[in-house]
Enzyme design. Sequence first.
Site, mmCIF file in Angstrom:
data_model
loop_
_atom_site.group_PDB
_atom_site.id
_atom_site.type_symbol
_atom_site.label_atom_id
_atom_site.label_comp_id
_atom_site.label_asym_id
_atom_site.label_seq_id
_atom_site.Cartn_x
_atom_site.Cartn_y
_atom_site.Cartn_z
ATOM 1 N N LYS A 1 37.707 34.681 -20.364
ATOM 2 C CA LYS A 1 37.025 35.834 -19.746
ATOM 3 C C LYS A 1 37.153 35.694 -18.120
ATOM 4 O O LYS A 1 36.551 34.499 -17.633
ATOM 5 C CB LYS A 1 35.730 36.301 -20.358
ATOM 6 C CG LYS A 1 35.016 37.448 -19.608
ATOM 7 C CD LYS A 1 33.846 37.778 -20.622
ATOM 8 C CE LYS A 1 33.494 39.168 -19.980
ATOM 9 N NZ LYS A 1 32.059 39.424 -20.850
ATOM 10 N N SER B 1 28.370 41.657 -25.506
ATOM 11 C CA SER B 1 29.851 41.533 -25.084
ATOM 12 C C SER B 1 30.730 40.768 -25.407
ATOM 13 O O SER B 1 32.080 40.884 -25.435
ATOM 14 C CB SER B 1 29.897 41.311 -23.455
ATOM 15 O OG SER B 1 29.425 42.242 -22.592
ATOM 16 N N SER C 1 31.736 43.738 -22.818
ATOM 17 C CA SER C 1 32.698 43.790 -21.694
ATOM 18 C C SER C 1 33.831 42.881 -21.880
ATOM 19 O O SER C 1 34.873 42.786 -21.073
ATOM 20 C CB SER C 1 31.932 43.279 -20.606
ATOM 21 O OG SER C 1 31.125 41.880 -20.572
#
Length: 481
Positions: A74, A173, A149
């Site tokens: 990420k 997330s 996210s």
Amino acid sequence: MRTAIEVVEGIKSGAISCEELLSKIYERIEKSELNCYITLNKENALETARDVDKIREDEGFERKKLLGVPIAIKDSISTKGIQTTCASKILTGYVPPYDATVIEALKQEGAIIIGKTNMDEFCMGTSTETSYYGATKNPHDLTRVPGGSSGGSAAAVSAGEAVIALGSDTGGSIRCPASFCGVVGLKTTYGFVSRYGLIAYANSLEQIGPIASTVTDTALLLEVISAKDERDSTQIKIKNNAPTNYCFSWRNGTKSESEEIKGMRIGVPKEFLEGASPAVKKSVWAAVHTFEDLGATYEEISMQNLKYALASYYLIAMSEASSNLARFDGLRYGLRTGKDEDWHTTFSRIRGEGFGEEVKRRIILGTYALSAGYYGKYYLKALKVRTLIKREFEDALKTHDILAMPTMPFVAFKLGERIKDPLYLYLADVNTVSINLAGVPSISVPCGFSNNLPIGLQLVGKHFEEDMILKAAYGYEQNVS
Ligand code: GLN
């Protein structure tokens, strides 16, 4: 797509060429419409893969737990020499001079970084639509969101654009995109994994964690990233913590998965099911009955303070964000536009241009909640509610080994459907945020489909009992797959 465990075995035995595996993955990424990645690390990764193919004769390679495993990271996690933007314009071009501790640990164990994945800007969102680099799409239906996210990481694993991935979870997330994309995602106990090198959004809530296609891969990745780190003072040092033994004890045991689950006491908090769609409710209850068939018992329980979780979470998260994001001024790194004027003008212009709408909204609301006169009314009150919620989880987990509930109340929604109305979007987090407020560990595992869209089952455990939820998730996975 192969699992990480299969890749490691194949590479060690010579059955798999690491370079070929990586090349195939890059081919897939380059043809993909999903927009999982912001930055690729292709040249470096292929060079490392060629080295991996050569080191088979080297001493010690046998011990590397993730030898040659392609991993997606990420973009909120710092990677030395690879652009790290947090999906924000303000960090365009920023190349960290150091690796996050989890990245050091991954490299140490032979994993290969494919690239940096798309996400909501500064982790603020539930759909990966607030990214400066455009939305990521759900591999199960290109008209839908992948969740967020960490949407790029989950979509990449789901679509075979990575074998495993790292995400970060402040209020859901990791688990939300895992649920929407039909993969496994784990948020660890607060303090289990080092946050050194994670770009902070709300640091009292967030943890880096694994996303994978199986529970076993999730545990393997957790084992690697939970290495001790003196640089993160919030990481809790468990006694005799050889993380290997700690996380993996269940997998190396001789018991069968149904024996592990026999006698497990499961609590099903009814508030988590109230707002869920009929299809989600049905799948989650079916999962609870599978546990029953494997010898567990369950009981419906009630958690009274959960209705305050969203309000408390968003106040705390935005307050922390308003302070954390003050460091992005464009003066030392990141976006620098126009000509320099006095400090205030330059600072305001760069922040005005560099941050997206949702980030600005949260900085403003968070600043307001922390301002003199409102601090007690909002922020302090939110902290008190947080304590009540934490106690409620601790109490429920005194009489139950794990809690079971839906990760998300519904399946992946359409792109554009919720993003226009922030409050409507925040409501989607109703089942995930309380877990971050309490700091307990939680895993999302696939538990069925509705109209070909995946549904996620969320299993929550006591602080530092990652092994218990992994064991339960593993037993469940083995019985339904
Ligand atoms: N959707 C939540 C938020 O926007 C959680 C995001 C996250 O876990 N980073 O704050």
